[in-house]
Design a protein around this motif. Structure first.
Motif, PDB file in Angstrom:
ATOM      1  N   MET A  92       1.225   4.782 -20.821  1.00 34.54           N
ATOM      2  CA  MET A  92       0.090   4.297 -20.046  1.00 34.54           C
ATOM      3  C   MET A  92      -1.133   4.083 -20.948  1.00 34.54           C
ATOM      4  SD  MET A  92      -2.077   6.056 -16.975  1.00 34.54           S
ATOM      5  CE  MET A  92      -2.931   7.108 -18.129  1.00 34.54           C
ATOM      6  N   VAL A  93      -1.386   5.037 -21.848  1.00 34.47           N
ATOM      7  CA  VAL A  93      -2.532   4.920 -22.760  1.00 34.47           C
ATOM      8  C   VAL A  93      -2.360   3.688 -23.644  1.00 34.47           C
ATOM      9  CG1 VAL A  93      -3.696   6.004 -24.730  1.00 34.47           C
ATOM     10  CG2 VAL A  93      -3.145   7.360 -22.710  1.00 34.47           C
ATOM     11  N   LYS A  94      -1.145   3.490 -24.154  1.00 31.95           N
ATOM     12  CA  LYS A  94      -0.885   2.328 -25.013  1.00 31.95           C
ATOM     13  C   LYS A  94      -1.053   1.019 -24.242  1.00 31.95           C
ATOM     14  CE  LYS A  94       2.725   0.291 -27.878  1.00 31.95           C
ATOM     15  NZ  LYS A  94       4.122   0.376 -28.281  1.00 31.95           N
ATOM     16  N   THR A  95      -0.528   0.968 -23.017  1.00 31.21           N
ATOM     17  CA  THR A  95      -0.549  -0.258 -22.220  1.00 31.21           C
ATOM     18  C   THR A  95      -1.926  -0.597 -21.663  1.00 31.21           C
ATOM     19  OG1 THR A  95       1.743   0.090 -21.577  1.00 31.21           O
ATOM     20  CG2 THR A  95       0.460  -1.410 -20.202  1.00 31.21           C
ATOM     21  N   PHE A  96      -2.603   0.375 -21.073  1.00 27.07           N
ATOM     22  CA  PHE A  96      -3.830   0.092 -20.340  1.00 27.07           C
ATOM     23  C   PHE A  96      -5.122   0.414 -21.094  1.00 27.07           C
ATOM     24  CE2 PHE A  96      -0.609   0.761 -17.042  1.00 27.07           C
ATOM     25  CZ  PHE A  96      -0.687  -0.460 -16.400  1.00 27.07           C
ATOM     26  N   PHE A  97      -5.018   1.188 -22.180  1.00 24.26           N
ATOM     27  CA  PHE A  97      -6.228   1.617 -22.882  1.00 24.26           C
ATOM     28  C   PHE A  97      -6.162   1.328 -24.379  1.00 24.26           C
ATOM     29  CE2 PHE A  97      -5.847   4.163 -19.034  1.00 24.26           C
ATOM     30  CZ  PHE A  97      -7.078   3.922 -18.438  1.00 24.26           C
ATOM     31  N   ALA A 102      -9.275   8.443 -25.963  1.00 20.51           N
ATOM     32  CA  ALA A 102     -10.670   8.604 -25.528  1.00 20.51           C
ATOM     33  C   ALA A 102     -10.994   7.652 -24.372  1.00 20.51           C
ATOM     34  CB  ALA A 102     -11.619   8.376 -26.697  1.00 20.51           C
ATOM     35  N   ALA A 103     -10.513   6.408 -24.455  1.00 21.84           N
ATOM     36  CA  ALA A 103     -10.760   5.448 -23.378  1.00 21.84           C
ATOM     37  C   ALA A 103     -10.070   5.898 -22.091  1.00 21.84           C
ATOM     38  CB  ALA A 103     -10.273   4.056 -23.782  1.00 21.84           C
ATOM     39  N   ALA A 104      -8.854   6.426 -22.207  1.00 20.00           N
ATOM     40  CA  ALA A 104      -8.131   6.917 -21.030  1.00 20.00           C
ATOM     41  C   ALA A 104      -8.862   8.115 -20.419  1.00 20.00           C
ATOM     42  CB  ALA A 104      -6.696   7.289 -21.402  1.00 20.00           C
ATOM     43  N   ALA A 105      -9.300   9.040 -21.276  1.00 25.84           N
ATOM     44  CA  ALA A 105     -10.013  10.232 -20.790  1.00 25.84           C
ATOM     45  C   ALA A 105     -11.316   9.823 -20.106  1.00 25.84           C
ATOM     46  CB  ALA A 105     -10.279  11.197 -21.936  1.00 25.84           C
ATOM     47  N   THR A 106     -12.016   8.877 -20.696  1.00 27.92           N
ATOM     48  CA  THR A 106     -13.274   8.403 -20.123  1.00 27.92           C
ATOM     49  C   THR A 106     -13.022   7.790 -18.741  1.00 27.92           C
ATOM     50  OG1 THR A 106     -14.177   8.002 -22.321  1.00 27.92           O
ATOM     51  CG2 THR A 106     -15.244   6.867 -20.492  1.00 27.92           C
ATOM     52  N   ALA A 107     -11.963   7.008 -18.621  1.00 28.97           N
ATOM     53  CA  ALA A 107     -11.627   6.403 -17.329  1.00 28.97           C
ATOM     54  C   ALA A 107     -11.290   7.476 -16.300  1.00 28.97           C
ATOM     55  CB  ALA A 107     -10.458   5.434 -17.491  1.00 28.97           C
ATOM     56  N   LEU A 108     -10.517   8.469 -16.700  1.00 31.06           N
ATOM     57  CA  LEU A 108     -10.161   9.555 -15.777  1.00 31.06           C
ATOM     58  C   LEU A 108     -11.391  10.346 -15.347  1.00 31.06           C
ATOM     59  CD1 LEU A 108      -6.891  10.882 -17.441  1.00 31.06           C
ATOM     60  CD2 LEU A 108      -7.087   9.769 -15.214  1.00 31.06           C
ATOM     61  N   LEU A 109     -12.263  10.634 -16.295  1.00 32.45           N
ATOM     62  CA  LEU A 109     -13.458  11.410 -15.985  1.00 32.45           C
ATOM     63  C   LEU A 109     -14.458  10.617 -15.153  1.00 32.45           C
ATOM     64  CD1 LEU A 109     -13.939  13.246 -19.386  1.00 32.45           C
ATOM     65  CD2 LEU A 109     -13.065  14.194 -17.242  1.00 32.45           C
TER      66      LEU A 109
END
Length: 142
Positions: A92-97, A102-109
């Protein structure tokens, strides 16, 4: 820890096997017919059964006890949730972020659900651990 056979290396699975595995993982129990119905642009029913046989051979899925509502073979995933979660999250991190944790964590937060004090503490521990690891390797220049 007992040997459970090969780990669920989701990165190594062909697209259709991954799709079937993820559908089965979400459903917990399903027949070949049920999985076939849930697939996007499904191959033939025979192809789905062949893919299930491959996943069974990889020890990622197994035949479950028969359900009372069907005479068909029911499948379930072999318990390996941690491995599956890590692989799915990595994908998911590779595909969407663009591969950026860091971008995935920022989106989740940034989601609407507020963080509990325990959530914040757990996140801070992970950040501190990574900061300590980086400092130990001489990577902290600031």
């Amino acid at each position: 820890m007992p040997d459970r056979g090969p780990k669920a290396d989701m990165k190594g699975l062909p697209r259709r096997e991954r799709e079937l595995f993820e559908l089965l993982y979400a459903a917990e129990l399903a027949t070949a017919s049920e999985l076939h119905e849930r697939m996007v642009d499904p191959p033939s029913y025979s192809a789905v059964r062949a893919l299930l046989a491959r996943l069974e051979g990889r020890r990622l899925i197994r035949r479950a006890a028969r359900r009372s509502d069907t005479t068909a073979i029911t499948y379930e995933c072999v318990p390996q949730a941690g491995d599956v979660r890590a692989s799915a999250l990595s994908s998911m991190v590779k595909t969407f972020f663009a591969g950026s944790p860091a971008a995935a964590a920022t989106a989740l937060l940034g989601m609407d659900e507020p963080l509990t004090p325990d959530d914040i503490e757990a996140i801070q521990r992970i950040i501190d651990k990574h900061r300590d690891n980086r400092a130990g390797k001489g990577g902290d220049h600031g």
